[in-house]
Design an enzyme around this catalytic site. Sequence first.
Site, PDB file in Angstrom:
ATOM      1  N   HIS A 101       4.531  -4.593 -10.262  1.00 32.11           N
ATOM      2  CA  HIS A 101       3.887  -5.217  -9.103  1.00 32.11           C
ATOM      3  C   HIS A 101       2.455  -5.653  -9.413  1.00 32.11           C
ATOM      4  CE1 HIS A 101       2.532  -6.066  -5.067  1.00 32.11           C
ATOM      5  NE2 HIS A 101       1.655  -5.072  -5.119  1.00 32.11           N
ATOM      6  N   HIS A 160      -5.480  -2.701  -8.264  1.00 29.55           N
ATOM      7  CA  HIS A 160      -5.651  -2.740  -6.808  1.00 29.55           C
ATOM      8  C   HIS A 160      -4.888  -1.640  -6.066  1.00 29.55           C
ATOM      9  CE1 HIS A 160      -1.763  -4.955  -6.749  1.00 29.55           C
ATOM     10  NE2 HIS A 160      -1.678  -4.561  -5.492  1.00 29.55           N
ATOM     11  N   GLU A 205      -5.122   3.763  -4.091  1.00 27.06           N
ATOM     12  CA  GLU A 205      -4.274   4.007  -2.928  1.00 27.06           C
ATOM     13  C   GLU A 205      -3.065   4.885  -3.264  1.00 27.06           C
ATOM     14  OE1 GLU A 205      -1.433   1.212  -0.131  1.00 27.06           O
ATOM     15  OE2 GLU A 205      -3.362   0.396  -0.784  1.00 27.06           O
ATOM     16  N   ASP A 206      -2.492   4.692  -4.457  1.00 28.64           N
ATOM     17  CA  ASP A 206      -1.207   5.338  -4.764  1.00 28.64           C
ATOM     18  C   ASP A 206      -1.257   6.350  -5.900  1.00 28.64           C
ATOM     19  OD1 ASP A 206       0.007   3.832  -2.784  1.00 28.64           O
ATOM     20  OD2 ASP A 206       0.502   2.187  -4.149  1.00 28.64           O
ATOM     21  N   ASP A 239      -1.156 -10.255  -3.497  1.00 29.39           N
ATOM     22  CA  ASP A 239      -0.389  -9.021  -3.286  1.00 29.39           C
ATOM     23  C   ASP A 239       0.712  -9.240  -2.247  1.00 29.39           C
ATOM     24  OD1 ASP A 239       0.109  -6.102  -3.289  1.00 29.39           O
ATOM     25  OD2 ASP A 239      -0.817  -6.182  -1.308  1.00 29.39           O
TER      26      ASP A 239
END
Length: 758
Positions: free
Chosen positions: A103, A127, A131-132, A192
Amino acid sequence: MSAEATNPATPGPVTGALTGLPTTPSAPRKRARPRIDLRRLGRAALLGPTGRDRLPDAISHVVDAHRAHHPDADIEPLRRAYVLAESSHRGQMRKSGEPYITHPLAVTLILAELGAETTTLTASLLHDTVEDTEVTLDQVGTEFGEEVRYLVDGVTKLEKVDYGAAAEPETFRKMLVATGNDVRVMSIKLADRLHNMRTLGVMRPEKQARIAKVTRDVLIPLAERLGVQALKTELEDLVFAILHPEEYEHTRELIVENTARADDPLAEIAEEMRTVLREADITAEVLIRPRHFVSVHRVARKRGQLRGADFGRLLVLVNEDADCYGVLGELHTCMTPMVSEFKDFIAVPKFNLYQSLHTAVARSDGQVAEVLIRTHQMHKVAEAGVVALGNPYAPASDDPAEGERADPTRPGWLSRLLDWQEAAPDPDTFWSTLREDLAQDREITVFRPDGGTLGLPEGATCVDAAYAQYGEDAHACIGARVNGRLATLSTVLRDGDTVQLLMGQDPASEPSREWLDHAHTPAARIAIQRWIATHPTAAEPETSLTGRHGAAADPAVRVPAPERSYRPESDRAEGGRPVTAAEEGRALPDADAPGAPDVLVARPRVRSSGAAAVVVERPGAAVRLARCCTPVPPDEVTGFAVRGGVVTVHRVECPAVARMTGAGRAEVAVRWGDSTGCRVTLFAESFVRPHLLADLTEAMALEGAEIVSATVEPPSQQRVRHTYTLTLPDAAGLPALMRAMRNVPGVYDVNRAQADGA
């Protein structure tokens, strides 16, 4: 399900497992690249990073695309960013079954194809790490610098655990605020979302629809405003396929049928254009630019039956701006132009940086081909928008000084959005207002009297201009002049208008609830609604002259029925034209006379008339000053005999003089006598506000004027017309009296009485 990273700058939709879109015919590209199979890249990524000094195979395609736009780019940050992203996401899988690293690779490839610079690509690879994964913003900042840290932070979502249902709107609010400082944040978000939309087929149908609606309402308008047409058009097609599958399938069939046609009118017109430009010795590329699915659907709804030329446009690319107009002249001279289709977005670019000449030419069989004419650089910006600008924050070579972060690409619509979002009281209001604001997809520019400009959405009114210029101080706005003429606050502005906003001086001024009906910008609506919320007992729009909170306070003022008001000029017709009372030898009825119309009357103390003396060259004749133009010394005057031997005296420029002279009426010589006093009728126009009558009469008294009579018509659209008959001890004081009346707050015009047609 495969996730394919394709070149979004290629016109028309791109084949993907989600939609099965056929690739519409496009012009040949100079550097066509094969499609990248991200499943293969994912398998390469699973092998882990390669040696420290060797470029990983998984990002070689990103580097190739990047160096096509930036041959001298330093790729070391990309290598390090990939190593960190791959190790952080290792073991994570997408719902499509691919390694998660595919991704960020796909998002970075999209931006690289558009020409993004190295910093943006580095942040794109990272990016999702904060967050992950366990990677922190501090770690990103330490290894890649503050710019990359800022971009990654800008696109990082807020946690639902902390924000609940408000997480999505608050994430967008945070992202827009970050975009206000650096537009590259939104570039990464758009890329995205594009890749997520390409691979949305693995989601439940209801989740597909929800994501598609947010994309339609928020992301696509943002892509339009930032000028990233390559992303916008593909997003539109993907949303179209999900939300309107039947219309999408019908459009797909139309495109397939047109592709199978033996003849191609666009190709024939393109070849004719190449011949014309070659003979004119103009170097240009003429390309066929197929319409994407949504564009074909819109044209079909507009025109009904589609013909071959309706499935695309012709694109002419030249080297210099001047060549654009040279091409336009040759096409309009040698072919049949549709002049009504001409638009010049080079001289007046769109608010999203777009520049191009638009025109259309017709064939003998009636088919019309739309033509876009632009330079190669204009084309790059038209496709990639702000992404094509590179790094807008790098200091100029002749100005190496480092200063506060500034964004020269920050557009006016974004500045306005950032202003009103601060006033949004809650996430729901912000979310709904954001969608409404982004739905207004056209912008106008209006000018202030000082030469400044205001950017407003199309359809904006003077109310919107007031709040755009003054913020909450616009509550005191009482009116406006548009292009020098008085206008109500509900007046819709047009591109290029000059707007002067008239502000009241009374601290008690407050907005009218009616303004909400005319407020189109979020800034205006939120400010008015917030005032109403804090003043729940405020009255409805005023119906009296003296204030907003009830009937007139002065017992000497009567509020009439509007239809019974009258003006001093006669509205009666005789012989097919208006006839004034002066022409008939009749005086207008006095406000106190029996049978006089019921008008709004102020009754100050009445003194002697003090009318100026007139000498008439007719022995024994009575003299009357015409009330249509109320002459006073030293006006140049003339006279006419009317019934009963009376001579009426008019100013020579009075329209009644021209009418009576044209009818063969003989003039009577008249002149002013020795007296300097005069009697005059003045018309004043004002906005409704408290204590206006008191201020006006005080201003007249200070100038030595005595009021013989005064009438005030009922308010209409917060505007009032006054008629005053006054006596002055010296006619020379009339200009000063009129200036004093104009200086009363709320009064915007004062004129001497003049007949209809003046």
